[in-house]
Scaffold this motif. Sequence first.
Motif, PDB file in Angstrom:
ATOM      1  N   PHE A  53       0.837  -1.311  -0.098  1.00 13.88           N
ATOM      2  CA  PHE A  53      -0.086   0.054   0.131  1.00 13.88           C
ATOM      3  C   PHE A  53       0.799   1.321  -0.066  1.00 13.88           C
ATOM      4  CE2 PHE A  53      -2.099   3.321   2.417  1.00 13.88           C
ATOM      5  CZ  PHE A  53      -3.240   3.705   1.498  1.00 13.88           C
TER       6      PHE A  53
ATOM      7  N   ALA B  51      -8.363   5.803  -4.693  1.00 16.50           N
ATOM      8  CA  ALA B  51      -8.941   4.449  -5.070  1.00 16.50           C
ATOM      9  C   ALA B  51      -8.175   4.046  -6.452  1.00 16.50           C
ATOM     10  CB  ALA B  51     -10.327   4.417  -4.781  1.00 16.50           C
TER      11      ALA B  51
ATOM     12  N   TYR C 222      -6.233   0.888  -6.870  1.00 15.00           N
ATOM     13  CA  TYR C 222      -7.159  -0.100  -7.195  1.00 15.00           C
ATOM     14  C   TYR C 222      -7.822  -0.155  -8.684  1.00 15.00           C
ATOM     15  CZ  TYR C 222      -6.636  -0.749  -2.246  1.00 15.00           C
ATOM     16  OH  TYR C 222      -6.195  -0.791  -1.033  1.00 15.00           O
TER      17      TYR C 222
ATOM     18  N   GLU D 138     -11.602  -0.776 -10.891  1.00 12.95           N
ATOM     19  CA  GLU D 138     -12.810  -1.476  -9.846  1.00 12.95           C
ATOM     20  C   GLU D 138     -12.830  -0.379  -8.549  1.00 12.95           C
ATOM     21  OE1 GLU D 138     -13.269  -5.496  -7.118  1.00 12.95           O
ATOM     22  OE2 GLU D 138     -11.585  -5.258  -8.356  1.00 12.95           O
ATOM     23  N   GLY D 139     -11.437   0.023  -8.372  1.00 12.70           N
ATOM     24  CA  GLY D 139     -11.388   1.087  -7.150  1.00 12.70           C
ATOM     25  C   GLY D 139     -12.307   2.244  -7.402  1.00 12.70           C
TER      26      GLY D 139
ATOM     27  N   THR E  24     -15.763   3.363  -5.630  1.00  8.56           N
ATOM     28  CA  THR E  24     -15.911   4.692  -5.056  1.00  8.56           C
ATOM     29  C   THR E  24     -16.977   5.624  -5.834  1.00  8.56           C
ATOM     30  OG1 THR E  24     -13.593   4.644  -4.806  1.00  8.56           O
ATOM     31  CG2 THR E  24     -14.552   6.818  -4.609  1.00  8.56           C
TER      32      THR E  24
ATOM     33  N   GLY F 181     -11.973  -7.446   1.214  1.00  7.51           N
ATOM     34  CA  GLY F 181     -11.037  -6.891  -0.027  1.00  7.51           C
ATOM     35  C   GLY F 181     -11.067  -5.536  -0.329  1.00  7.51           C
ATOM     36  N   ILE F 182     -11.119  -5.180  -1.688  1.00  4.10           N
ATOM     37  CA  ILE F 182     -11.230  -3.835  -2.235  1.00  4.10           C
ATOM     38  C   ILE F 182     -12.316  -3.066  -1.714  1.00  4.10           C
ATOM     39  CG2 ILE F 182     -11.171  -2.666  -4.271  1.00  4.10           C
ATOM     40  CD1 ILE F 182      -9.631  -4.647  -5.716  1.00  4.10           C
TER      41      ILE F 182
ATOM     42  N   ALA G 193     -11.510  -1.682   1.592  1.00  6.13           N
ATOM     43  CA  ALA G 193     -10.504  -0.629   1.412  1.00  6.13           C
ATOM     44  C   ALA G 193     -11.240   0.684   0.842  1.00  6.13           C
ATOM     45  CB  ALA G 193      -9.361  -1.020   0.397  1.00  6.13           C
ATOM     46  N   VAL G 194     -12.238   0.446  -0.099  1.00  4.71           N
ATOM     47  CA  VAL G 194     -12.659   1.754  -0.614  1.00  4.71           C
ATOM     48  C   VAL G 194     -13.704   2.294   0.349  1.00  4.71           C
ATOM     49  CG1 VAL G 194     -14.497   2.498  -2.086  1.00  4.71           C
ATOM     50  CG2 VAL G 194     -12.854   1.105  -3.256  1.00  4.71           C
TER      51      VAL G 194
END
Length: 302
Positions: A3, A111, A115, A118-119, A123, A245-246, A249-250
């Motif tokens: 990260f 994001a 990512y 997808e991030g 978002t 997962g992602i 994180a988002v």
Amino acid sequence: MTFFIALLPVIAIVAIGHFLAWRNSPPAEGWRAIERLCYVLLFPCLIIRVLANAPFEASPWPIAAALIGAQLIMAAVGHGARLLPGIRRATVGSIIQSNVRWNTFVALSLAGTLYGDEGIALTAVAAAAMIPTANVISILGFNQYGDREIKRHPFHELFRNPLVIACVIGGLINASGLAIPAVIDRVLETLAAAALALGLLAAGAGLDLGALRRSGMPTAAWSLVRILGLPALAVGIGRGLGVDGIGLAVIAIAAATPTATNGYVLARQLGGDAPFMANLIATQTVLAAVTMPLVMWGFGLL
């Protein structure tokens, strides 16, 4: 460690933006124009294109539910500020707004950099949930605690918000199963390519490193309540709803961003404590540079 390595380009671009603003190149009016361009055109193009093509493997609604739930709790915490001795009603309105607003540009840029599409797509889901909620809560708070008699309808601004409109358009295209025509998609792709870099440069330009020296104890305390409390609640609710997962994180990124810079204008227009709101914005923007990575590390999302 991954990260932090991925975060280095983000930090570098933000630092470049801060350096350019320090050099007054472009001047402050130019940076405001860049922020406006990102808001009304570049980020909407990015959101439409990514949302329209996003293959959501799982329902994004738990993400929205976690963030809205956290906003509602933080709004209640803000209302509780009225019980503190010596606090002005207008200040309570600004605290409520600070507790529920977020910096969409920073979240999308971070994001997207970490990512990818997808991030950005997730978002955008966060934006579709948090922007309307923040607007409604903020306006209701100022209507209740503001010094002015002018009241604003809490849903009035939503239908003119470019980011909300972009979320609706992108979501409808995705749900319809239709493809964006090639020429239009190319236009959107070209405009969207500039969004992340300009958004991070503008964030760096708005970074006021002297904010911590000027902030008093109430400003520092409520800033920490916001930038630590909102992500803690959102991540906790998200985990309870099975998000990982992602997606998780988002949630953390969206909730850990500082409060939105346009909150100052609304506080001034609706009788909130505008100077206090400005101090909250500046202080949170500086603190978030440290607290956002700590939030990600603390919740095991690195």
